[in-house]
Design a protein around this motif. Structure first.
Motif, mmCIF file in Angstrom:
data_model
loop_
_atom_site.group_PDB
_atom_site.id
_atom_site.type_symbol
_atom_site.label_atom_id
_atom_site.label_comp_id
_atom_site.label_asym_id
_atom_site.label_seq_id
_atom_site.Cartn_x
_atom_site.Cartn_y
_atom_site.Cartn_z
ATOM 1 N N PHE A 840 0.801 -1.217 0.000
ATOM 2 C CA PHE A 840 0.000 0.000 0.000
ATOM 3 C C PHE A 840 0.835 1.269 0.000
ATOM 4 C CE2 PHE A 840 -3.185 2.955 1.898
ATOM 5 C CZ PHE A 840 -4.193 2.757 0.958
ATOM 6 N N ALA A 841 2.141 1.140 -0.089
ATOM 7 C CA ALA A 841 3.007 2.317 -0.018
ATOM 8 C C ALA A 841 2.729 3.295 -1.154
ATOM 9 C CB ALA A 841 4.471 1.897 -0.023
ATOM 10 N N ALA A 842 2.503 2.778 -2.357
ATOM 11 C CA ALA A 842 2.251 3.670 -3.499
ATOM 12 C C ALA A 842 0.959 4.443 -3.311
ATOM 13 C CB ALA A 842 2.200 2.858 -4.791
ATOM 14 N N ASP A 843 -0.045 3.826 -2.718
ATOM 15 C CA ASP A 843 -1.314 4.515 -2.477
ATOM 16 C C ASP A 843 -1.131 5.647 -1.475
ATOM 17 O OD1 ASP A 843 -3.720 2.381 -3.516
ATOM 18 O OD2 ASP A 843 -1.729 1.562 -3.154
ATOM 19 N N GLU A 844 -0.378 5.379 -0.418
ATOM 20 C CA GLU A 844 -0.139 6.431 0.567
ATOM 21 C C GLU A 844 0.638 7.587 -0.046
ATOM 22 O OE1 GLU A 844 1.631 4.044 3.672
ATOM 23 O OE2 GLU A 844 -0.233 4.131 4.825
ATOM 24 N N ALA A 845 1.568 7.269 -0.942
ATOM 25 C CA ALA A 845 2.323 8.324 -1.620
ATOM 26 C C ALA A 845 1.424 9.152 -2.527
ATOM 27 C CB ALA A 845 3.475 7.710 -2.417
ATOM 28 N N ALA A 846 0.507 8.476 -3.221
ATOM 29 C CA ALA A 846 -0.413 9.196 -4.103
ATOM 30 C C ALA A 846 -1.328 10.121 -3.310
ATOM 31 C CB ALA A 846 -1.240 8.193 -4.912
ATOM 32 N N LEU A 847 -1.787 9.667 -2.171
ATOM 33 C CA LEU A 847 -2.640 10.509 -1.339
ATOM 34 C C LEU A 847 -1.863 11.708 -0.803
ATOM 35 C CD1 LEU A 847 -4.496 7.658 0.548
ATOM 36 C CD2 LEU A 847 -5.585 9.373 -0.899
ATOM 37 N N ALA A 848 -0.635 11.459 -0.368
ATOM 38 C CA ALA A 848 0.179 12.563 0.139
ATOM 39 C C ALA A 848 0.461 13.582 -0.954
ATOM 40 C CB ALA A 848 1.484 12.015 0.721
ATOM 41 N N ALA A 849 0.713 13.098 -2.173
ATOM 42 C CA ALA A 849 1.002 14.000 -3.285
ATOM 43 C C ALA A 849 -0.195 14.873 -3.624
ATOM 44 C CB ALA A 849 1.429 13.190 -4.512
ATOM 45 N N ALA A 850 -1.392 14.354 -3.343
ATOM 46 C CA ALA A 850 -2.603 15.132 -3.612
ATOM 47 C C ALA A 850 -3.004 15.990 -2.417
ATOM 48 C CB ALA A 850 -3.752 14.195 -3.979
ATOM 49 N N GLY A 851 -2.171 16.020 -1.375
ATOM 50 C CA GLY A 851 -2.458 16.845 -0.217
ATOM 51 C C GLY A 851 -3.498 16.266 0.712
ATOM 52 N N VAL A 852 -3.811 14.997 0.541
ATOM 53 C CA VAL A 852 -4.831 14.361 1.371
ATOM 54 C C VAL A 852 -4.228 13.977 2.719
ATOM 55 C CG1 VAL A 852 -6.390 12.387 1.570
ATOM 56 C CG2 VAL A 852 -6.057 13.494 -0.653
ATOM 57 N N ARG A 853 -4.926 14.275 3.779
ATOM 58 C CA ARG A 853 -4.495 13.884 5.122
ATOM 59 C C ARG A 853 -5.138 12.534 5.441
ATOM 60 N NH1 ARG A 853 -5.938 19.039 5.019
ATOM 61 N NH2 ARG A 853 -7.963 18.642 6.021
ATOM 62 N N ASN A 854 -4.398 11.502 5.146
ATOM 63 C CA ASN A 854 -4.958 10.149 5.202
ATOM 64 C C ASN A 854 -4.495 9.390 6.438
ATOM 65 O OD1 ASN A 854 -6.224 7.673 4.021
ATOM 66 N ND2 ASN A 854 -4.099 6.978 4.046
ATOM 67 N N THR A 855 -5.391 8.581 6.956
ATOM 68 C CA THR A 855 -5.049 7.604 7.988
ATOM 69 C C THR A 855 -5.358 6.218 7.439
ATOM 70 O OG1 THR A 855 -5.570 9.134 9.791
ATOM 71 C CG2 THR A 855 -5.535 6.775 10.315
ATOM 72 N N THR A 856 -4.327 5.397 7.317
ATOM 73 C CA THR A 856 -4.533 4.027 6.847
ATOM 74 C C THR A 856 -4.904 3.164 8.032
ATOM 75 O OG1 THR A 856 -2.936 4.340 5.066
ATOM 76 C CG2 THR A 856 -3.478 2.075 5.661
ATOM 77 N N LEU A 857 -6.083 2.609 7.998
ATOM 78 C CA LEU A 857 -6.590 1.832 9.121
ATOM 79 C C LEU A 857 -5.887 0.487 9.218
ATOM 80 C CD1 LEU A 857 -10.432 2.429 8.654
ATOM 81 C CD2 LEU A 857 -8.885 3.648 10.196
ATOM 82 N N ASP A 858 -5.548 0.100 10.431
ATOM 83 C CA ASP A 858 -5.094 -1.269 10.682
ATOM 84 C C ASP A 858 -6.326 -2.033 11.142
ATOM 85 O OD1 ASP A 858 -3.750 -3.584 11.184
ATOM 86 O OD2 ASP A 858 -2.670 -2.851 12.941
ATOM 87 N N SER A 859 -7.213 -2.293 10.193
ATOM 88 C CA SER A 859 -8.559 -2.745 10.529
ATOM 89 C C SER A 859 -8.858 -4.163 10.109
ATOM 90 C CB SER A 859 -9.594 -1.803 9.913
ATOM 91 O OG SER A 859 -9.293 -1.560 8.555
ATOM 92 N N GLY A 860 -7.845 -4.883 9.620
ATOM 93 C CA GLY A 860 -8.076 -6.273 9.263
ATOM 94 C C GLY A 860 -8.988 -6.438 8.072
ATOM 95 N N CYS A 861 -9.575 -7.610 7.981
ATOM 96 C CA CYS A 861 -10.443 -7.933 6.848
ATOM 97 C C CYS A 861 -11.821 -7.309 7.042
ATOM 98 C CB CYS A 861 -10.566 -9.450 6.722
ATOM 99 S SG CYS A 861 -11.577 -9.995 5.331
ATOM 100 N N CYS A 862 -12.405 -6.835 5.950
ATOM 101 C CA CYS A 862 -13.745 -6.252 6.020
ATOM 102 C C CYS A 862 -14.800 -7.295 6.344
ATOM 103 C CB CYS A 862 -14.101 -5.553 4.709
ATOM 104 S SG CYS A 862 -14.501 -6.691 3.348
ATOM 105 N N GLY A 863 -14.482 -8.576 6.094
ATOM 106 C CA GLY A 863 -15.411 -9.651 6.413
ATOM 107 C C GLY A 863 -16.301 -10.081 5.266
ATOM 108 N N LEU A 864 -16.433 -9.246 4.227
ATOM 109 C CA LEU A 864 -17.255 -9.660 3.087
ATOM 110 C C LEU A 864 -16.458 -10.591 2.183
ATOM 111 C CD1 LEU A 864 -20.098 -9.265 2.020
ATOM 112 C CD2 LEU A 864 -19.244 -7.435 0.569
ATOM 113 N N ALA A 865 -15.246 -10.173 1.836
ATOM 114 C CA ALA A 865 -14.279 -11.050 1.170
ATOM 115 C C ALA A 865 -14.858 -11.785 -0.022
ATOM 116 C CB ALA A 865 -13.716 -12.057 2.179
ATOM 117 N N GLY A 866 -15.289 -10.995 -1.022
ATOM 118 C CA GLY A 866 -15.787 -11.627 -2.249
ATOM 119 C C GLY A 866 -17.068 -12.396 -2.011
ATOM 120 N N ASN A 867 -17.043 -13.679 -2.336
ATOM 121 C CA ASN A 867 -18.254 -14.485 -2.198
ATOM 122 C C ASN A 867 -18.548 -14.843 -0.740
ATOM 123 O OD1 ASN A 867 -15.799 -16.172 -2.905
ATOM 124 N ND2 ASN A 867 -17.122 -17.763 -2.049
#
Length: 935
Positions: A840-867
């Motif tokens: 996810f490093a590239a995503d965080e870099a893209a957000l920072a480059a756009a001036g976005v104040r982002n917090t990447t959650l350490d939130s585990g799996c969403c639980g839906l997981a496809g099927n």
């Protein structure tokens, strides 16, 4: 109290984290201390041995045996009380170490010993093995912090034991019954052998092998509790323990010292110890390379390193001490760095903590095993011992990475023993015998913290005299005269080369597998040997993804380790007898979300999603499948059909009677809302992109089924942003699919046909130098990670794997980087497959480059997981996974905070269960692009 004797449970408990395997007679999951007493009573009435078990992470075979396994880790846990002033705590045996640390930390306290399995090992297990850990050089072993034990003997007697002065010993020896007999016989054992106990049982801290009889000496307070620490369940069952706590230092820094070799590092340890370090841990370059091959690890130059932690009353004092230590070593160092940043320290400590798993595979993929993984010698003899041990390895043609607690002379090694052949097993025995002699010659201990178990008990006679071995037997007999407590360990030992669990997969399993297993020499059986039981998947308090269903159910069979053990027992064929048709394995895998969290979070890279796909393929071969395999597995085909009349489909999906009928027919959860279908797929509305590109940076936008038919705005946003970034964006000239839904439901023959057709469509683009932009993480991860297993040896598949890029990665390398800024706060849920495969490093870099104040959650799996979350019977677990961390974090966010997630499943779960709409990164950056255009 649960008593289980079903094949699945027996299979789960046949082994721990060792090389050994024993089928138990039954497993008890007590809920209270009284249940533990009742379980031992039931065992005694039947003459059945008792094997106590905590987290099951013992590497010497201490926690598996042919008896009644009493697992206290599920329910008999918790801190009974904690007294900060007295620095004491009372704990149940199943208490996880990190839970105690979490309660002690606000008071500036900690439990001193801290093995690398701290997130899942139990206090009872630590008492059984006399666990130590990285900081024992400062805060001691478990025996050093135990103050009192409440224990249960096999005959039903309960005792509270600790130190006792002579009058107290005499008083208790005069009592009637078992208690009087135990104290009388212990008193006689000491009186009859004072000279032997004082001369042969050294006070050197890492002597863990055998029993701690030196604690019964009068000058040591006749401490029966301490004498029982390290007895590995062979004498008593621990019911509760009072333990001492240490004060946390005010400030700590980490000095990372580089050396030419591990031997050079070992040689300087005696020079470091006078500085009173909190820890002196060693790792070699090969271990570091296993975790981060080719990466920038932030280490000074060298072939081995010592991690030396020092304390101070101020940050400046701690740092000054660290620099002074480095300076004192002079030319012995190849370099050094001093780290005061906790994040940087944590990154390096991960290398050391995951060593037990990392070391199970050498750099070339060869398997390595425990067996001689924690012998210890006095620190001043460590360099000499390591030289001798490396010569021993050379003579036997064995290899290993080297790491461990250098400050106390304890080395951890996993060696590439051949445990699959009869000659290899014979050499395994010879190696252990010679290694034992080497340690004894250096005045060391066969075990430095993990206990003897089956791995070393037979070798104790090479370390101790016959007289001391007789005393050990006498000590055990005082508590366990019938020999029913964890028999075969320490006294009357089983052979070190018996009961080995390592097996080859039979041809009827190995020869029919579909997937390629490129990291396991094409062998399903070798892949099943990846899990060695370190149990990181049982962590329920930390971060990461693994293992979401275990976090919910706390059932061993729903941990990655549990599922791996069941698959291994399927291969063994003794307890799980139906092979690919096994219902026990199918039931355990049913709640596997195929999230791939284990692929990244498990230190040995177990990939349960892949193993599940293989099992489902074989399990249902030639049989009718569950309805959801036809509805969700063939979803891309149904979506293509629905796209012909999406308004009609949406009309019926909004009618409860119709939606209910569709869900029942498709095997879907009635609690789930059916998704809304787009008015037209992206591939139809942007048919103009089906062309041949002419620009220098040509890019195929991957039209995954989820975004194409359900959320085409994501693809539209990506096309707009990537075009603005200088890419010439096109769509494939025909319909394509990655086959993911067929893979996750185990329909591998169909998945491979779909992929071969897709490759035929993409081959001209790839040959012309196009890159492929993936918007849906699960599809992108399949191309990057799973293709070699699905289509081994296919050159186009290999090329696609190297050419597939995430949206954020493409932006990082864009010809015309975006420069606009968004004044916005975001929180981001990282898709599990992105976490495991893509990063996810590239995503965080893209957000920072756009001036976005982002917090990447350490939130585990969403639980839906496809099927998974849509399938009937999975809704409760799916929701509980989301409620573990993700949904509370979303609900806690301000309304103005934008919720981001690239995964369609994640966005769906967030919207359905929290009411918040989540955006794809492409949609957010399109806002930045349009804001720039408005200027």
């Amino acid at each position: 109290m649960e008593i289980r004797t079903d094949p699945a449970t027996l299979a789960l408990y046949t082994t721990d984290a060792s090389n050994y395997r024993h089928v138990p007679l039954g497993v008890v999951l007590p809920e209270t201390v009284d249940d533990v007493v009742a379980a031992v009573t039931a065992a005694r009435e039947r003459g059945v041995p008792v094997v106590a078990r905590g987290g099951g992470t013992s590497v010497a075979g201490n926690a598996c045996g042919p008896g009644l396994v009493v697992d206290t880790s599920r329910h008999v846990r918790g801190v009974r009380w904690l007294d900060p002033q007295a620095r004491l705590a009372r704990v149940a045996p199943g208490t996880v170490l990190d839970d105690l640390q979490g309660l002690a930390a606000p008071h500036g306290l900690r439990f001193g010993p801290d093995p690398s399995t701290h997130s899942r090992c139990t206090i009872g297990g630590m008492i059984g093995n006399n666990a130590c850990g990285s900081h024992s050089v400062a805060w001691g072993r478990t025996v050093d912090v135990v103050r009192e034990l409440d224990v249960l003997l096999y005959d039903g007697t309960r005792l509270t034991v600790g130190p006792a002065d002579p009058s107290e010993v005499d008083r208790r020896a005069a009592l009637p019954g078992t208690e009087g007999r135990v104290f009388s016989e212990l008193r006689s054992l000491v009186r009859d052998n004072l000279a032997l106990l004082r001369t042969e049982l050294s006070t050197w801290p890492r002597r863990v092998s055998g029993y701690g009889l030196e604690h019964l000496l009068p000058e040591n307070g006749f401490d029966v509790a301490k004498a029982l620490v390290g007895s590995e369940g062979t004498c008593v069952t621990v019911l509760e323990a009072t333990v001492g706590l240490a004060a946390l230092p005010a400030h700590r820094v980490l000095a990372v010292l580089g050396f030419d070799s591990d031997i050079a590092a070992a040689d300087v340890v005696p020079e470091i110890l006078p500085w009173s370090p909190l820890t002196v841990e060693g790792v070699d370059a090969e271990l570091v390379g296993l975790l981060e091959p080719g990466g920038d690890r932030g280490l000074p130059p060298g072939g081995a390193w010592l991690f030396v932690e020092l304390a101070g009353d101020s940050p400046a004092e701690a740092a000054a001490r660290a620099h002074d230590v480095a300076a004192s070593l002079g030319s012995a160092l190849t370099g050094s760095v001093v780290l005061d940043d906790p994040v940087a320290q944590r990154r390096l400590w991960r290398i050391r903590e995951e060593g037990a798993g990392l070391a199970t595979r050498l750099a070339d993929g060869c398997e390595a095993w425990p067996g001689w993984e924690d012998a210890a010698v006095p620190p001043e003899r460590l360099g000499s011992y390591l030289r001798g041990f490396k010569e021993l390895m050379r003579r036997h043609g064995r290899r290993s990475v080297v790491y461990g607690h250098y400050g106390e002379g304890c080395l951890h090694l996993r060696l590439d023993f051949d445990l699959l052949s009869t000659p290899g097993q014979a050499q395994f025995r010879r190696f252990l015998e010679e290694a034992a002699d080497l340690v004894a010659a250096h005045g060391g201990s066969l075990s430095g913290e993990h206990g003897d178990g089956q791995a070393r008990s037979e070798l104790l006679s090479r370390m101790y005299s016959p007289e001391m071995m007789a005393l050990f037997a006498r000590f055990k007999g005082i508590f366990d005269p019938d020999g029913r407590m964890n028999p075969g360990i320490i006294v009357d030992p089983r052979p070190v080369d018996a009961d080995l669990r390592v097996r080859r997969a039979p041809l009827e399993i190995e020869d029919v597998t579909v997937l390629g297993y490129p990291d396991d020499q094409g062998s399903f059986g070798q892949a099943m040997r990846r899990c060695v039981g370190v149990g990181k998947c049982r962590n329920t308090g930390g971060g990461g993804v693994m293992c979401p269903s275990y976090r919910v159910t706390r059932e061993e069979q729903h941990s990655t380790r549990g599922r791996a053990h069941l698959l291994a027992e399927m291969i063994n064929g003794e307890v799980i007898r139906d092979g690919w048709r096994s219902q026990e394995v199918a039931d355990a895998l049913d709640l596997c979300l195929s999230c791939k969290g284990c692929l990244s979070d498990c230190p040995v890279d177990v990939d349960m999603a892949t193993y599940k796909a293989e099992f489902l393929h074989q399990h249902y071969r030639g049989r009718v499948r569950p309805a959801s395999h036809y509805s969700m597995g063939w979803l891309p085909m149904w979506l293509r059909g629905v796209a012909l009349a999406p308004r009609v489909a949406n009309f019926f999906a909004r009618r409860r009677w119709a939606a209910t009928a569709l869900k029942r027919l498709g095997g879907l959860a009635e609690e789930r809302d059916l998704p809304e279908f787009a008015a037209a797929p992206f591939t139809r509305t942007r048919a103009d992109l089906r062309r041949w590109a002419s620009g220098p940076r040509r890019l195929v936008l991957w039209p995954d089924s989820f975004n194409n038919y359900l959320t085409p705005d994501v693809l539209d946003a990506a096309a707009e942003v990537l075009t603005a970034a200088g890419y010439d964006v096109v769509l494939p000239d025909r319909g394509v699919c990655c086959g993911l839904t067929w893979v996750s439901t185990g329909q591998l023959d169909v998945a491979r046909r779909v992929l071969r057709r897709t490759l035929s469509v993409l081959e001209p683009y790839l040959a012309a130098g196009y890159e492929v932009a993936g918007l849906e993480p699960s599809c992108t991860a399949l191309f990057r990670g799973d293709l070699p297993a699905l289509l081994p040896g296919d050159p186009t598949a290999a090329l696609l794997a190297t050419r597939t890029r995430t949206f954020a990665e493409l932006l990082a390398d864009a010809p015309e980087p975006l420069s606009a800024e968004l004044d916005v706060e975001t929180i981001t849920q990282v898709h599990c497959h992105q976490h495991a495969v893509l990063g996810f490093a590239a995503d965080e870099a893209a957000l920072a480059a756009a001036g976005v104040r982002n917090t990447t959650l350490d939130s585990g799996c969403c639980g839906l997981a496809g099927n998974f979350g849509f399938e009937r019977g999975h809704y409760d677990v799916s929701l509980a996974c989301a409620e573990d961390r993700l949904l509370p974090a979303v609900r806690a966010a301000e309304e103005s905070t934008v919720v981001l997630s690239d995964g369609f499943s994640c966005r769906t779960q967030i919207e359905q269960e929290s009411g918040r709409r989540a955006l794809h990164l492409a949609q957010l950056l399109r806002q930045a692009l349009r804001a720039r255009s408005a200027w």
